[in-house]
Design an enzyme around this catalytic site. Structure first.
Site, PDB file in Angstrom:
ATOM      1  N   ARG A 122      12.132 -11.293   2.905  1.00 17.39           N
ATOM      2  CA  ARG A 122      10.862 -10.605   2.702  1.00 17.39           C
ATOM      3  C   ARG A 122      11.564  -9.134   3.089  1.00 17.39           C
ATOM      4  O   ARG A 122      12.764  -8.525   3.329  1.00 17.39           O
ATOM      5  CB  ARG A 122      10.165 -11.150   4.307  1.00 17.39           C
ATOM      6  CG  ARG A 122      10.347 -11.111   5.339  1.00 17.39           C
ATOM      7  CD  ARG A 122       9.667 -10.628   6.352  1.00 17.39           C
ATOM      8  NE  ARG A 122      10.078  -9.768   6.334  1.00 17.39           N
ATOM      9  CZ  ARG A 122      10.557  -8.476   6.705  1.00 17.39           C
ATOM     10  NH1 ARG A 122      11.526  -9.238   7.396  1.00 17.39           N
ATOM     11  NH2 ARG A 122       9.893  -7.241   6.859  1.00 17.39           N
ATOM     12  N   GLY A 123      11.275  -8.173   3.192  1.00 18.62           N
ATOM     13  CA  GLY A 123      11.485  -6.659   2.461  1.00 18.62           C
ATOM     14  C   GLY A 123      11.190  -6.046   1.318  1.00 18.62           C
ATOM     15  O   GLY A 123      11.852  -6.900   0.976  1.00 18.62           O
ATOM     16  N   ALA A 124      10.403  -5.492   1.205  1.00 20.98           N
ATOM     17  CA  ALA A 124      10.406  -4.833  -0.407  1.00 20.98           C
ATOM     18  C   ALA A 124      12.066  -5.206  -0.757  1.00 20.98           C
ATOM     19  O   ALA A 124      11.929  -5.444  -1.536  1.00 20.98           O
ATOM     20  CB  ALA A 124       9.754  -3.505  -0.106  1.00 20.98           C
ATOM     21  N   ASP A 158       6.539  -0.580   0.843  1.00 18.70           N
ATOM     22  CA  ASP A 158       6.406  -1.383  -0.028  1.00 18.70           C
ATOM     23  C   ASP A 158       5.725  -0.746  -1.516  1.00 18.70           C
ATOM     24  O   ASP A 158       6.565  -1.227  -2.146  1.00 18.70           O
ATOM     25  CB  ASP A 158       5.477  -2.166   0.668  1.00 18.70           C
ATOM     26  CG  ASP A 158       5.423  -3.805   1.802  1.00 18.70           C
ATOM     27  OD1 ASP A 158       5.288  -3.054   2.750  1.00 18.70           O
ATOM     28  OD2 ASP A 158       6.743  -4.457   1.242  1.00 18.70           O
ATOM     29  N   ASN A 214       2.006  -0.301   3.618  1.00 21.94           N
ATOM     30  CA  ASN A 214       3.221  -0.709   4.347  1.00 21.94           C
ATOM     31  C   ASN A 214       2.591  -2.121   5.123  1.00 21.94           C
ATOM     32  O   ASN A 214       1.014  -1.875   4.737  1.00 21.94           O
ATOM     33  CB  ASN A 214       4.270   0.278   5.369  1.00 21.94           C
ATOM     34  CG  ASN A 214       5.067  -0.122   5.334  1.00 21.94           C
ATOM     35  OD1 ASN A 214       5.953  -1.224   5.145  1.00 21.94           O
ATOM     36  ND2 ASN A 214       5.479  -0.682   7.759  1.00 21.94           N
ATOM     37  N   LYS A 215       3.167  -2.939   5.567  1.00 18.51           N
ATOM     38  CA  LYS A 215       2.935  -4.298   6.500  1.00 18.51           C
ATOM     39  C   LYS A 215       1.223  -3.555   7.864  1.00 18.51           C
ATOM     40  O   LYS A 215       1.496  -2.485   7.603  1.00 18.51           O
ATOM     41  CB  LYS A 215       4.185  -4.732   7.381  1.00 18.51           C
ATOM     42  CG  LYS A 215       2.844  -5.513   8.453  1.00 18.51           C
ATOM     43  CD  LYS A 215       2.783  -6.808   8.211  1.00 18.51           C
ATOM     44  CE  LYS A 215       3.631  -7.186   6.885  1.00 18.51           C
ATOM     45  NZ  LYS A 215       3.273  -8.301   5.936  1.00 18.51           N
ATOM     46  N   ARG A 225       4.394 -11.820  -5.564  1.00 19.37           N
ATOM     47  CA  ARG A 225       3.788 -11.398  -4.274  1.00 19.37           C
ATOM     48  C   ARG A 225       3.374  -9.681  -4.485  1.00 19.37           C
ATOM     49  O   ARG A 225       4.378  -9.373  -5.583  1.00 19.37           O
ATOM     50  CB  ARG A 225       4.852 -11.299  -3.012  1.00 19.37           C
ATOM     51  CG  ARG A 225       5.353 -12.172  -1.997  1.00 19.37           C
ATOM     52  CD  ARG A 225       5.912 -11.492  -0.843  1.00 19.37           C
ATOM     53  NE  ARG A 225       4.904 -11.037  -0.127  1.00 19.37           N
ATOM     54  CZ  ARG A 225       5.545 -10.182   0.883  1.00 19.37           C
ATOM     55  NH1 ARG A 225       5.985  -9.990   1.634  1.00 19.37           N
ATOM     56  NH2 ARG A 225       4.408 -10.128   2.311  1.00 19.37           N
TER      57      ARG A 225
END
Ligand code: MRU
Length: 357
Positions: free
Chosen positions: A57-59, A248, A258-259, A100
């Protein structure tokens, strides 16, 4: 001077190809911080699941995994006919792309890989595979360089003794080496600049607690973990001189996804007069996306709120949940967007466009 423990964190092998190029090897981020476990992904389903379930995970890390993943799958296509190869490649890329929706790096990396196939129609399939192997490695190498540049630019905005609040995880696990949103914090440690970090736990999947505080603490950075609803008091206490977060997808007008919870931090920062910085590589800027309203926000399983990470469910099984994974921070709340090509200031429609001239 780089200490060994800092280097161990910043040089972690979070995503890589196996030596025989037959699988993608990732650190399973859902098992951290209690278990450091590497898993090997070989099939389309395994790669799709790993991205969807946030094992990787994480762009930027998603983009790198997708690049390696489609290469591994391309090697499994059993045809030397170009048209058949392209059709199957496209089908697999579309499938991975559905894992995603919000982080643009996923589609960006897959498009980039597919372009290699399209640009080389005159070559044989083994030759195209060779180029694909080079391209996915280049995506990774470029991300390493971009993260370093972002970290340098970000650090130029901090001074010794500053407190920085961060949200979610945008460090080495989510990227390559230093990271984006947390890159300046690791670089500061490397250069002997003292920064006190406040890491939001980042509900519901707790990437701040499980990953960010884990990485920063292991690297020897002064990090204090807080619950998301404590950001305001920490700011009011005067402990935070800057907020730094990853992203993201950044729209052409500077709105940044973003998150979930990031936009709330930005609103608080504005209230307390604290600069709010979004840090990300140019691969996360989507000039085809005019505003944040055009960014698709991923909705995730309600069990992530109710059950995951708890010994017993914390809510009734049937209770209604709303579980958006990301939110969009309005560009008016963002002091600067820090990229590998420099620091962009408002108006973002102009400063971001300049990056791509
Ligand atoms: O759902 P996640 O954990 O993939 O979300 C990650 C974030 O929101 C990060 O802050 C973002 O991807 C930047 S990572 C450099």
């Amino acid at each position: 001077m780089t200490s060994d423990k800092l280097k161990q964190v910043t040089h972690i092998d979070n995503v890589r190809l196996s030596d025989d190029d037959c699988s993608v090897i990732i650190i399973d981020q859902t098992r951290l911080p209690n278990h450091v476990e590497y898993i090997s992904l070989h099939t389309a389903q395994e790669i799709w699941d790993a991205i969807h379930l946030l094992k990787v995970r994480g762009a930027p890390a998603i983009g790198i995994a997708a690049g390696y993943g489609i290469y591994v799958l391309a090697r499994q296509i059993e045809s030397d006919n170009y048209e058949t190869f392209l059709t199957e490649f496209h089908r697999q890329a579309e499938y991975l792309n559905s894992s995603r929706p919000t982080a643009v790096n996923l589609s960006w990396a897959l498009r980039r890989m597919e372009q290699v196939v399209k640009d080389n129609a005159s070559l044989s399939v083994p030759e195209i595979l060779d180029l694909l192997g080079k391209e996915c490695r280049a995506i990774h190498e470029e991300d390493i360089a971009m993260c370093r540049a972002i970290s340098e630019y970000g650090l130029s905005l901090l001074k010794d003794g500053d407190g920085v609040l961060t949200h979610c995880n945008a460090g080495p696990l989510a990227t390559s080496r230093y990271g984006t949103g947390q890159g300046p914090l690791f670089l500061a440690a490397e250069k002997g600049v003292n920064i006190k970090v406040f890491a939001d736990e980042t509900r519901p999947l707790l990437q701040g607690a499980r990953l960010t505080s884990y990485e920063l603490h292991n690297a020897g950075v002064d990090v204090t973990l807080i619950c998301d609803n404590m950001a305001s008091i920490v700011m009011k206490n005067g402990w935070v001189q800057a907020c730094m977060v990853g992203c993201d997808r950044v729209a052409a007008n500077g709105d940044a996804a973003n998150k979930i919870g990031t936009s709330g931090v930005a609103i608080l920062a504005k209230h307390y007069g604290i600069p709010f910085y979004v840090l990300g590589p140019t691969s996360t800027i989507d000039m085809n996306c005019p505003t944040g309203d055009d960014i698709k926000i991923e909705q995730r399983n309600p069990d992530e709120i109710k059950e995951m990470f708890y010994a017993e469910p914390v809510a009734l099984k049937d209770v209604k949940c709303y579980n958006p994974s990301f939110d969009v921070t309005d560009h008016e709340l963002i002091t600067a967007i820090i990229t590998d090509k420099g620091i962009c200031r408002p108006p973002y429609t102009e400063s971001l466009a300049k990056l791509f001239e």
